[in-house]
Design a protein around this motif. Sequence first.
Motif, PDB file in Angstrom:
ATOM      1  N   GLN A  27      62.756   3.398   5.648  1.00 44.59           N
ATOM      2  CA  GLN A  27      62.949   3.190   4.241  1.00 44.59           C
ATOM      3  C   GLN A  27      63.222   4.319   3.492  1.00 44.59           C
ATOM      4  O   GLN A  27      62.740   5.347   4.021  1.00 44.59           O
ATOM      5  CB  GLN A  27      61.862   2.390   3.946  1.00 44.59           C
ATOM      6  N   GLU A  28      63.770   4.055   2.390  1.00 48.11           N
ATOM      7  CA  GLU A  28      64.150   5.395   1.266  1.00 48.11           C
ATOM      8  C   GLU A  28      62.816   5.697   0.723  1.00 48.11           C
ATOM      9  O   GLU A  28      61.910   4.814   0.683  1.00 48.11           O
ATOM     10  CB  GLU A  28      65.145   5.110   0.484  1.00 48.11           C
ATOM     11  N   GLU A 105      45.899  -4.414  -2.223  1.00 48.23           N
ATOM     12  CA  GLU A 105      44.941  -3.778  -1.361  1.00 48.23           C
ATOM     13  C   GLU A 105      45.302  -4.257   0.079  1.00 48.23           C
ATOM     14  O   GLU A 105      45.282  -3.477   1.281  1.00 48.23           O
ATOM     15  CB  GLU A 105      43.329  -3.978  -1.419  1.00 48.23           C
ATOM     16  N   GLN A 106      46.035  -5.461   0.271  1.00 52.02           N
ATOM     17  CA  GLN A 106      46.329  -5.951   1.472  1.00 52.02           C
ATOM     18  C   GLN A 106      47.897  -5.436   2.079  1.00 52.02           C
ATOM     19  O   GLN A 106      48.100  -5.818   3.229  1.00 52.02           O
ATOM     20  CB  GLN A 106      46.340  -7.576   1.353  1.00 52.02           C
ATOM     21  N   VAL A 107      48.534  -5.014   1.158  1.00 51.63           N
ATOM     22  CA  VAL A 107      49.954  -4.293   1.596  1.00 51.63           C
ATOM     23  C   VAL A 107      50.010  -3.460   2.917  1.00 51.63           C
ATOM     24  O   VAL A 107      48.998  -2.669   2.658  1.00 51.63           O
ATOM     25  CB  VAL A 107      50.462  -3.765   0.351  1.00 51.63           C
ATOM     26  N   ASN A 108      50.709  -3.450   3.765  1.00 47.63           N
ATOM     27  CA  ASN A 108      50.700  -2.485   4.668  1.00 47.63           C
ATOM     28  C   ASN A 108      52.051  -2.206   5.198  1.00 47.63           C
ATOM     29  O   ASN A 108      52.494  -1.237   5.951  1.00 47.63           O
ATOM     30  CB  ASN A 108      50.088  -3.154   6.059  1.00 47.63           C
ATOM     31  N   LYS A 109      53.300  -2.877   4.295  1.00 46.55           N
ATOM     32  CA  LYS A 109      54.697  -2.503   4.497  1.00 46.55           C
ATOM     33  C   LYS A 109      55.390  -2.563   3.241  1.00 46.55           C
ATOM     34  O   LYS A 109      55.170  -3.191   2.243  1.00 46.55           O
ATOM     35  CB  LYS A 109      55.285  -3.291   5.633  1.00 46.55           C
ATOM     36  N   TYR A 110      56.600  -1.805   3.374  1.00 47.28           N
ATOM     37  CA  TYR A 110      57.310  -1.650   1.903  1.00 47.28           C
ATOM     38  C   TYR A 110      58.920  -2.020   2.453  1.00 47.28           C
ATOM     39  O   TYR A 110      59.023  -1.355   3.730  1.00 47.28           O
ATOM     40  CB  TYR A 110      57.221  -0.705   1.297  1.00 47.28           C
ATOM     41  N   LEU A 117      61.474  -3.182  -5.095  1.00 53.05           N
ATOM     42  CA  LEU A 117      60.327  -2.627  -4.223  1.00 53.05           C
ATOM     43  C   LEU A 117      59.647  -3.804  -3.944  1.00 53.05           C
ATOM     44  O   LEU A 117      59.049  -4.640  -4.455  1.00 53.05           O
ATOM     45  CB  LEU A 117      59.409  -1.700  -4.537  1.00 53.05           C
ATOM     46  N   GLU A 118      59.827  -4.363  -2.163  1.00 53.43           N
ATOM     47  CA  GLU A 118      59.020  -5.285  -1.746  1.00 53.43           C
ATOM     48  C   GLU A 118      57.782  -4.920  -0.905  1.00 53.43           C
ATOM     49  O   GLU A 118      58.088  -4.004  -0.214  1.00 53.43           O
ATOM     50  CB  GLU A 118      60.024  -6.258  -0.909  1.00 53.43           C
ATOM     51  N   LEU A 119      56.734  -5.602  -1.270  1.00 59.63           N
ATOM     52  CA  LEU A 119      55.775  -4.914  -0.440  1.00 59.63           C
ATOM     53  C   LEU A 119      55.020  -6.007   0.392  1.00 59.63           C
ATOM     54  O   LEU A 119      55.034  -7.441  -0.164  1.00 59.63           O
ATOM     55  CB  LEU A 119      54.310  -4.721  -1.348  1.00 59.63           C
ATOM     56  N   TYR A 120      54.783  -5.941   1.446  1.00 61.32           N
ATOM     57  CA  TYR A 120      54.490  -7.001   2.656  1.00 61.32           C
ATOM     58  C   TYR A 120      52.972  -6.770   3.362  1.00 61.32           C
ATOM     59  O   TYR A 120      52.672  -5.492   3.127  1.00 61.32           O
ATOM     60  CB  TYR A 120      55.474  -7.073   3.671  1.00 61.32           C
ATOM     61  N   LYS A 121      52.675  -7.760   3.769  1.00 62.25           N
ATOM     62  CA  LYS A 121      51.466  -7.712   4.710  1.00 62.25           C
ATOM     63  C   LYS A 121      52.051  -8.375   5.976  1.00 62.25           C
ATOM     64  O   LYS A 121      52.499  -9.629   6.111  1.00 62.25           O
ATOM     65  CB  LYS A 121      50.405  -8.541   4.396  1.00 62.25           C
ATOM     66  N   ASP A 122      52.392  -7.354   6.852  1.00 67.79           N
ATOM     67  CA  ASP A 122      53.190  -7.658   8.127  1.00 67.79           C
ATOM     68  C   ASP A 122      54.473  -8.421   7.660  1.00 67.79           C
ATOM     69  O   ASP A 122      55.351  -7.548   6.917  1.00 67.79           O
ATOM     70  CB  ASP A 122      52.413  -8.829   8.969  1.00 67.79           C
TER      71      ASP A 122
END
Length: 132
Positions: A27-28, A105-110, A117-122
């Motif tokens: 990712q950038e 706090e659950q986010v682990n990917k972007y 900016l999209e923040l993901y959990k898995d």
Amino acid sequence: MKKIFWALVISTTMISCATISKIGSKQESVANTKWTLVDNNFSGAKAPTLVIEGKRITGNGGCNNYFSDVVITTSTGTFDVGNVGATKMACDNMMTEQSYFTVLEQVNKYVVNEGYLELYKDNLLLLKFKKQ
């Protein structure tokens, strides 16, 4: 009519797959950027913000200012937020704001995608921000 329906289903699926394929890939950089949450449920309150500066994030959750450590790895698209701390002002939307902090706090990917900016959990999209 059936053909139009299936064309829409297929195109939506293809768009979703394109975003999913970006998760976990390079990712950038989002260093030294400012973002505002979109599609939020903060009726009447200001939208939460996210400011990324080095290994720290700060922002406003709609009422209170917050802060946390963050580890961002552009080569793998990881985004790991530590425990979120916040000021303690009382507001009408405290439950909603606390939910925002918990989800953050659950986010682990972007994924950075066309000014968002999209923040993901898995593979599950949790939060979506627009660049300021």
